[in-house]
Every structure is written in C-alpha cells, then in structure tokens.
Write a protein that holds these residues in place. Sequence first.
Motif, PDB file in Angstrom:
ATOM      1  N   SER A 199       8.605  33.921  29.922  1.00 18.79           N
ATOM      2  CA  SER A 199       7.535  32.921  29.884  1.00 18.79           C
ATOM      3  C   SER A 199       6.391  33.389  30.770  1.00 18.79           C
ATOM      4  O   SER A 199       6.557  34.234  31.658  1.00 18.79           O
ATOM      5  CB  SER A 199       8.038  31.544  30.339  1.00 18.79           C
ATOM      6  OG  SER A 199       8.455  31.596  31.699  1.00 18.79           O
ATOM      7  N   GLY A 200       5.213  32.824  30.519  1.00 22.71           N
ATOM      8  CA  GLY A 200       4.054  33.166  31.338  1.00 22.71           C
ATOM      9  C   GLY A 200       2.797  32.501  30.826  1.00 22.71           C
ATOM     10  O   GLY A 200       2.806  31.817  29.798  1.00 22.71           O
ATOM     11  N   ASP A 201       1.719  32.674  31.580  1.00 26.06           N
ATOM     12  CA  ASP A 201       0.404  32.195  31.163  1.00 26.06           C
ATOM     13  C   ASP A 201      -0.270  33.256  30.301  1.00 26.06           C
ATOM     14  O   ASP A 201       0.085  34.440  30.350  1.00 26.06           O
ATOM     15  CB  ASP A 201      -0.468  31.887  32.383  1.00 26.06           C
ATOM     16  CG  ASP A 201       0.073  30.742  33.214  1.00 26.06           C
ATOM     17  OD1 ASP A 201       0.682  29.820  32.627  1.00 26.06           O
ATOM     18  OD2 ASP A 201      -0.104  30.776  34.450  1.00 26.06           O
ATOM     19  N   LEU A 202      -1.281  32.842  29.519  1.00 27.51           N
ATOM     20  CA  LEU A 202      -1.981  33.751  28.621  1.00 27.51           C
ATOM     21  C   LEU A 202      -3.447  33.874  29.000  1.00 27.51           C
ATOM     22  O   LEU A 202      -4.102  32.884  29.335  1.00 27.51           O
ATOM     23  CB  LEU A 202      -1.870  33.257  27.174  1.00 27.51           C
ATOM     24  CG  LEU A 202      -0.476  33.286  26.548  1.00 27.51           C
ATOM     25  CD1 LEU A 202      -0.492  32.617  25.185  1.00 27.51           C
ATOM     26  CD2 LEU A 202       0.039  34.722  26.431  1.00 27.51           C
ATOM     27  N   GLN A 203      -3.954  35.118  28.924  1.00 30.01           N
ATOM     28  CA  GLN A 203      -5.356  35.390  29.171  1.00 30.01           C
ATOM     29  C   GLN A 203      -5.871  36.389  28.122  1.00 30.01           C
ATOM     30  O   GLN A 203      -5.115  37.241  27.642  1.00 30.01           O
ATOM     31  CB  GLN A 203      -5.536  35.984  30.580  1.00 30.01           C
ATOM     32  CG  GLN A 203      -5.137  35.036  31.697  1.00 30.01           C
ATOM     33  CD  GLN A 203      -5.099  35.715  33.050  1.00 30.01           C
ATOM     34  OE1 GLN A 203      -4.034  35.983  33.583  1.00 30.01           O
ATOM     35  NE2 GLN A 203      -6.263  35.984  33.620  1.00 30.01           N
ATOM     36  N   TRP A 204      -7.153  36.264  27.760  1.00 28.32           N
ATOM     37  CA  TRP A 204      -7.770  37.226  26.860  1.00 28.32           C
ATOM     38  C   TRP A 204      -7.639  38.635  27.449  1.00 28.32           C
ATOM     39  O   TRP A 204      -7.688  38.828  28.666  1.00 28.32           O
ATOM     40  CB  TRP A 204      -9.255  36.944  26.694  1.00 28.32           C
ATOM     41  CG  TRP A 204      -9.644  35.791  25.822  1.00 28.32           C
ATOM     42  CD1 TRP A 204      -9.799  34.495  26.198  1.00 28.32           C
ATOM     43  CD2 TRP A 204     -10.011  35.847  24.430  1.00 28.32           C
ATOM     44  NE1 TRP A 204     -10.237  33.737  25.135  1.00 28.32           N
ATOM     45  CE2 TRP A 204     -10.386  34.546  24.036  1.00 28.32           C
ATOM     46  CE3 TRP A 204     -10.073  36.872  23.489  1.00 28.32           C
ATOM     47  CZ2 TRP A 204     -10.797  34.238  22.741  1.00 28.32           C
ATOM     48  CZ3 TRP A 204     -10.482  36.574  22.190  1.00 28.32           C
ATOM     49  CH2 TRP A 204     -10.829  35.264  21.823  1.00 28.32           C
ATOM     50  N   THR A 205      -7.546  39.652  26.549  1.00 32.55           N
ATOM     51  CA  THR A 205      -7.522  41.038  27.011  1.00 32.55           C
ATOM     52  C   THR A 205      -7.879  41.959  25.857  1.00 32.55           C
ATOM     53  O   THR A 205      -7.950  41.543  24.693  1.00 32.55           O
ATOM     54  CB  THR A 205      -6.138  41.411  27.590  1.00 32.55           C
ATOM     55  OG1 THR A 205      -6.227  42.644  28.317  1.00 32.55           O
ATOM     56  CG2 THR A 205      -5.099  41.556  26.495  1.00 32.55           C
ATOM     57  N   GLY A 206      -8.095  43.214  26.156  1.00 33.35           N
ATOM     58  CA  GLY A 206      -8.231  44.245  25.139  1.00 33.35           C
ATOM     59  C   GLY A 206      -9.455  44.138  24.245  1.00 33.35           C
ATOM     60  O   GLY A 206     -10.487  43.556  24.615  1.00 33.35           O
ATOM     61  N   LEU A 207      -9.333  44.718  23.047  1.00 38.37           N
ATOM     62  CA  LEU A 207     -10.443  44.763  22.098  1.00 38.37           C
ATOM     63  C   LEU A 207     -10.978  43.387  21.768  1.00 38.37           C
ATOM     64  O   LEU A 207     -12.196  43.176  21.698  1.00 38.37           O
ATOM     65  CB  LEU A 207      -9.988  45.451  20.807  1.00 38.37           C
ATOM     66  CG  LEU A 207     -11.003  45.402  19.652  1.00 38.37           C
ATOM     67  CD1 LEU A 207     -12.165  46.335  19.919  1.00 38.37           C
ATOM     68  CD2 LEU A 207     -10.347  45.724  18.324  1.00 38.37           C
ATOM     69  N   TRP A 208     -10.077  42.425  21.571  1.00 35.90           N
ATOM     70  CA  TRP A 208     -10.509  41.094  21.166  1.00 35.90           C
ATOM     71  C   TRP A 208     -11.358  40.444  22.244  1.00 35.90           C
ATOM     72  O   TRP A 208     -12.364  39.779  21.946  1.00 35.90           O
ATOM     73  CB  TRP A 208      -9.295  40.233  20.821  1.00 35.90           C
ATOM     74  CG  TRP A 208      -8.547  40.757  19.635  1.00 35.90           C
ATOM     75  CD1 TRP A 208      -7.480  41.610  19.643  1.00 35.90           C
ATOM     76  CD2 TRP A 208      -8.833  40.488  18.269  1.00 35.90           C
ATOM     77  NE1 TRP A 208      -7.079  41.882  18.359  1.00 35.90           N
ATOM     78  CE2 TRP A 208      -7.895  41.207  17.490  1.00 35.90           C
ATOM     79  CE3 TRP A 208      -9.787  39.712  17.610  1.00 35.90           C
ATOM     80  CZ2 TRP A 208      -7.882  41.161  16.099  1.00 35.90           C
ATOM     81  CZ3 TRP A 208      -9.764  39.669  16.221  1.00 35.90           C
ATOM     82  CH2 TRP A 208      -8.832  40.391  15.473  1.00 35.90           C
ATOM     83  N   ALA A 209     -10.994  40.634  23.484  1.00 37.70           N
ATOM     84  CA  ALA A 209     -11.813  40.108  24.581  1.00 37.70           C
ATOM     85  C   ALA A 209     -13.183  40.765  24.582  1.00 37.70           C
ATOM     86  O   ALA A 209     -14.204  40.116  24.831  1.00 37.70           O
ATOM     87  CB  ALA A 209     -11.113  40.341  25.918  1.00 37.70           C
ATOM     88  N   GLY A 210     -13.205  42.072  24.264  1.00 37.36           N
ATOM     89  CA  GLY A 210     -14.481  42.770  24.208  1.00 37.36           C
ATOM     90  C   GLY A 210     -15.357  42.298  23.065  1.00 37.36           C
ATOM     91  O   GLY A 210     -16.586  42.192  23.211  1.00 37.36           O
TER      92      GLY A 210
END
Length: 258
Positions: A199-210
């Motif tokens: 389990s964990g929290d989610l944050q934008w990352t990678g290409l999609w964040a860009g």
Amino acid sequence: MTILHYNRNQLASAGLLAFSALTAVLAPATASAAQVSGDATITINNAAFAAASVNVGSGYPNGWIVTKHWGASDNLLGITGATNGGTALSATASTAMSFAVNSNTTTNSYPAAGPYGRTEQATTMDAGNTSIGQIGLSGAWLLTSQGGSGILTPYDFSLVKTGSTWNIKTFDTGFGYQNFLKLTNVAESLNSNGELLLSGDLQWTGLWAGLVGANTNAVVGTFSLAPSAVPVPAAVWMFGSGLLGLLGASRRKALVAA
C-alpha cells in the motif's frame, strides 16, 4: 436398548477431534512464496489530481481528471475519447477502482485493439523477491482536461519496483513503457501464506507528469494490493455442521447414560 457411556475425557476428546477436523478444512494452506496474485485498488482524488496538473504553460491550464475507468473485462477494448462504456467518475470526489492482478506470465498483445494496441501485461514477480519482475494490472483510464480540449488514455498498467521505488507503468505501441504514478509512504509485507501486501500514496511521475506539467510532489490518491478473498465452499460448512452434530449426539447419549 444399549446405552452408551461416555466420560468427560471422552467427550472432550471427541470435541477436540471435531474442532481440529473443522479448522483443518477451513484454514488456508500455508503457501511458499510464489507469483504475486490478488486485487489492486487504486483510489484517485480527482480534486487533488486536477490541482496537481494545473499548468498554464502546458496549454491545459485547468488541470486533468480521470473521467472513466475500464476494468479487466475490457482488456481488448481500444480506448479513445470516443469509446463508449466504462464507469464515469466524479470530477471532484475520491473514487476507488479495482485492478485485478493478471495471472498470465507472458504479456498478451492485441495490436488490433485500438490505434495503439492493447496488452495484458504479464505478472512475473515472486512475492518473496520484489526486486525483479513486474505485476500486471488489468484496466484502463480516460483522462480529460477540465477545459475539455485534451484527452489522454493511459492503460495496460504494470507495477514495477525500480531500486526502492514502486512505479505504476503504462504501455501502448506509441509511447512504449512509461512511468505514470509512483508510490510513496509505502508499506510492504507478506502475510502468513507468503502473499504480498502493498500500500502507499500516489503521485504523478514520468512521461505523463511531463506531458501535463504536473506537480510530482502532490499526493493524488492511494494504492493497495491484497490477496483475493477465497470463499468457503458450501460443502465445507455442511461438513463442519455434520461434525458438530455428531458431537451434539455424543453429548446427548452421555446424558441418557447418566
């Protein structure tokens, strides 16, 4: 009439035998570490998801939201902005979405399904060694800019651990494999059957964040992975009832004898 005599020790032994037999049937077998399985739940807070992706310079200054979710039954469906079906999400609330863990150990490709193909990503990770392999997750999303002028369709998710970081990746034949969301504040463990809990929290990352100019430090949702619930067959309950019935009959015979 023959009257059977039972003392307390015999009754206790009979009760213990019945209880042991019942619990042996009901208790799950202890499994060694094996291919990861279960069900993942991804919960997206669309208000936070949009706020994290507000970027005037990106050309979509109103932020993005997850507008629809498709599950495992639509793995062959090509997803575009014009695709019907799916489950609509609230634009401002948190919504929990189910992503079943794929059981296939090699990736199944369906290049004819939509302009960028669809796949069922393989699950190759062993619960006892999460440093290698991946966990395939069934499902797809439709992302829409709140101004209504943009559409993104991330799908064919897999969960991969790179170093100490868990990333949810997407795949299509246009972009290939790309990180989409990363897990933070992660809790990872094995249960008594050797099955992975995550389990964990989610944050934008990678290409999609860009692509959307997202704030990669903002928490936009949560992730959890748990083993699938295994229902107890009706026959097992009948067997257990029968054992308890025999114990009750033995007790009644003992009372008659007394």
